[in-house]
Design an enzyme around this catalytic site. Structure first.
Site, PDB file in Angstrom:
ATOM      1  N   THR A  34       0.850  -1.177   0.000  1.00  9.65           N
ATOM      2  CA  THR A  34       0.000   0.000   0.000  1.00  9.65           C
ATOM      3  C   THR A  34       0.896   1.239   0.000  1.00  9.65           C
ATOM      4  OG1 THR A  34      -0.142  -0.082   2.408  1.00  9.65           O
ATOM      5  CG2 THR A  34      -1.894  -1.178   1.164  1.00  9.65           C
ATOM      6  N   ILE A  58      -3.324  -8.807   3.727  1.00 14.41           N
ATOM      7  CA  ILE A  58      -3.775  -9.656   4.830  1.00 14.41           C
ATOM      8  C   ILE A  58      -5.294  -9.628   4.993  1.00 14.41           C
ATOM      9  CG2 ILE A  58      -1.594  -9.551   6.079  1.00 14.41           C
ATOM     10  CD1 ILE A  58      -2.885  -7.495   7.965  1.00 14.41           C
ATOM     11  N   THR A 130       1.486  -1.497  19.771  1.00 17.48           N
ATOM     12  CA  THR A 130       1.883  -0.133  20.085  1.00 17.48           C
ATOM     13  C   THR A 130       1.528   0.241  21.521  1.00 17.48           C
ATOM     14  OG1 THR A 130       1.402   2.188  19.537  1.00 17.48           O
ATOM     15  CG2 THR A 130      -0.322   0.614  19.097  1.00 17.48           C
ATOM     16  N   ASP A 131       2.232   1.230  22.061  1.00 17.39           N
ATOM     17  CA  ASP A 131       1.888   1.732  23.392  1.00 17.39           C
ATOM     18  C   ASP A 131       0.596   2.548  23.382  1.00 17.39           C
ATOM     19  OD1 ASP A 131       2.861   3.951  22.019  1.00 17.39           O
ATOM     20  OD2 ASP A 131       4.365   4.499  23.510  1.00 17.39           O
ATOM     21  N   TYR A 156      -7.087   4.518  15.278  1.00 12.14           N
ATOM     22  CA  TYR A 156      -5.896   3.679  15.118  1.00 12.14           C
ATOM     23  C   TYR A 156      -5.646   2.831  16.358  1.00 12.14           C
ATOM     24  CZ  TYR A 156      -0.973   2.475  15.603  1.00 12.14           C
ATOM     25  OH  TYR A 156       0.187   1.804  15.866  1.00 12.14           O
ATOM     26  N   SER A 159      -8.183   0.122  16.971  1.00 11.50           N
ATOM     27  CA  SER A 159      -8.051  -1.041  16.082  1.00 11.50           C
ATOM     28  C   SER A 159      -6.886  -1.923  16.507  1.00 11.50           C
ATOM     29  CB  SER A 159      -7.886  -0.588  14.625  1.00 11.50           C
ATOM     30  OG  SER A 159      -6.652   0.087  14.417  1.00 11.50           O
ATOM     31  N   LYS A 160      -5.797  -1.324  16.981  1.00 16.83           N
ATOM     32  CA  LYS A 160      -4.674  -2.123  17.467  1.00 16.83           C
ATOM     33  C   LYS A 160      -5.026  -2.819  18.778  1.00 16.83           C
ATOM     34  CE  LYS A 160      -1.062  -2.582  16.102  1.00 16.83           C
ATOM     35  NZ  LYS A 160      -0.488  -3.643  15.218  1.00 16.83           N
TER      36      LYS A 160
END
Length: 360
Positions: A34, A58, A130-131, A156, A159-160
């Site tokens: 992408t 994916i 991620t933190d 974001y 979603s993580k």
């Protein structure tokens, strides 16, 4: 062999290069290419007999299953993600599709080959997170530990967080041997220039303003990308299945401090009349901007012996030097020319769409 997703991205490409340099094990790179997935990031290792590339999204469950059936990797390292907060505010659906459903597809296929291979004790599914899933800290709050509650504040990070929960569920429900890492802000070579440090480098070199959100007081913990990659290798080698490991650089800086440090390094390496600090401008803050992130990396240090080796000043110098010395890579990314490189290298039928610049 091992398989990585998103290996043409910033962290993934640095990991692949380090892996090939320091191990003898082959590696498969599964990447959709992408806008931020740049095959030119790995131009120097394309001919390696231990490197295999599969252009796969994916989100395509059948294609993912096909690749895993073909290679039967002994480990899957899941880097692939939509990761830019500003983009997630404008286009949240893409983040749900890639970060949640994409992870779901990988977990299902990984479970299938793990069962086919007799539930190998050596198999690992390592999820790179991620933190930001932990939310925001106050100025004096203790840093995020692995026990900190999830409190995501952007599409974001939400979603993580969802993908982290899926990984945990596949371990506790199906027994899949998983590992999760939650890292702080990465910086270094090959980072797409929508992120803070490379964006500021490019704008400064062009003599453009350096926009800083709000008053610049938002705090992040900065981690040099090679240190992060070595931490991931350590977790893959010695991590306990089902465990989470926080990875941080122990380098908290406000955004304004980062920009100031960057302008100082640029002035040393590429002097400008009047300096670069005069280009800084404060702009309206973005919605839901988390105030502070900080990682407590005691667990990985105490149990696996990993600690960061590159301090922020040294890492920043290395990063600026790399961007100054690799102007062709930068220009290809900014112009979209790297997509033409992809056409030439892989003779693809069509190049991906969606090239634009984000804000820091």
């Amino acid at each position: 062999m091992i398989l990585v997703t998103g290996g043409c991205g910033f962290i993934g490409s640095n990991f692949i290069r380090l892996w090939l340099a320091e191990t003898d094990e082959p590696i498969v790179n599964m990447d959709a290419l992408t806008y931020a997935g740049n095959a030119e990031n790995l131009a120097d290792i394309q001919q390696s007999e231990r490197y295999f590339f599969e252009q796969i999204d994916i989100r395509d469950a059948a294609a993912v299953a096909g690749v895993l059936e073909r290679y039967h990797p002994r480990a899957i390292l899941h880097f692939a993600a939509e990761s830019h907060v500003d983009r997630s505010i404008k286009e949240p659906e893409a983040f749900l599709q890639t970060n949640v459903m994409g992870t779901f597809n990988l977990l299902n296929s990984a479970l299938g080959i793990w069962n086919q291979d007799g539930q190998s004790e050596r198999f690992r599914f390592l999820h790179v997170s991620t933190d930001e899933v932990y939310g925001s800290l106050g100025r004096t709050d203790p840093a995020f530990s692995e026990k900190h509650p999830y409190q995501p504040n952007s599409p974001y990070s939400a979603s993580k967080a969802a993908s982290d929960h899926l990984v945990r569920a596949w371990h506790h429900t199906y027994g899949l041997p998983v590992l999760t890492t939650n890292c702080s802000n990465n910086y270094g070579p090959y980072q797409f220039p929508e992120k803070l440090i490379p964006l500021m480098i490019e704008r400064a070199l062009a003599g453009e303003t350096l926009p800083v959100y709000g008053d610049g007081s938002n705090v992040r913990d900065w981690l040099y990308v090679e240190d992060h990659c070595r931490a991931i290798m350590t977790v893959l080698d010695r991590g306990e299945p089902g465990e989470t490991y926080n990875i941080g650089g122990n380098e908290e800086r406000t955004n304004l401090e980062v920009v100031d440090a960057l302008t100082n390094v640029l002035q040393i390496l590429r002097p400008r009349s009047g300096g670069y600090r005069e280009l800084v401008r404060f702009v309206d803050d973005r919605p839901g901007h988390d105030k502070r992130y900080a990682i407590n990396a005691t667990h990985i240090a105490d149990t696996l012996g990993w600690r960061p080796e590159v301090d922020f000043r040294e890492g920043l110098i290395r990063t600026v030097e790399w961007y100054l010395e690799n102007r062709q890579w930068v220009e290809h990314v900014k112009s979209g020319e790297y997509r033409n490189w992809l056409e030439h290298q892989y003779r693809a039928d069509s190049s991906p769409s969606g090239d634009d610049e984000g804000a820091a």
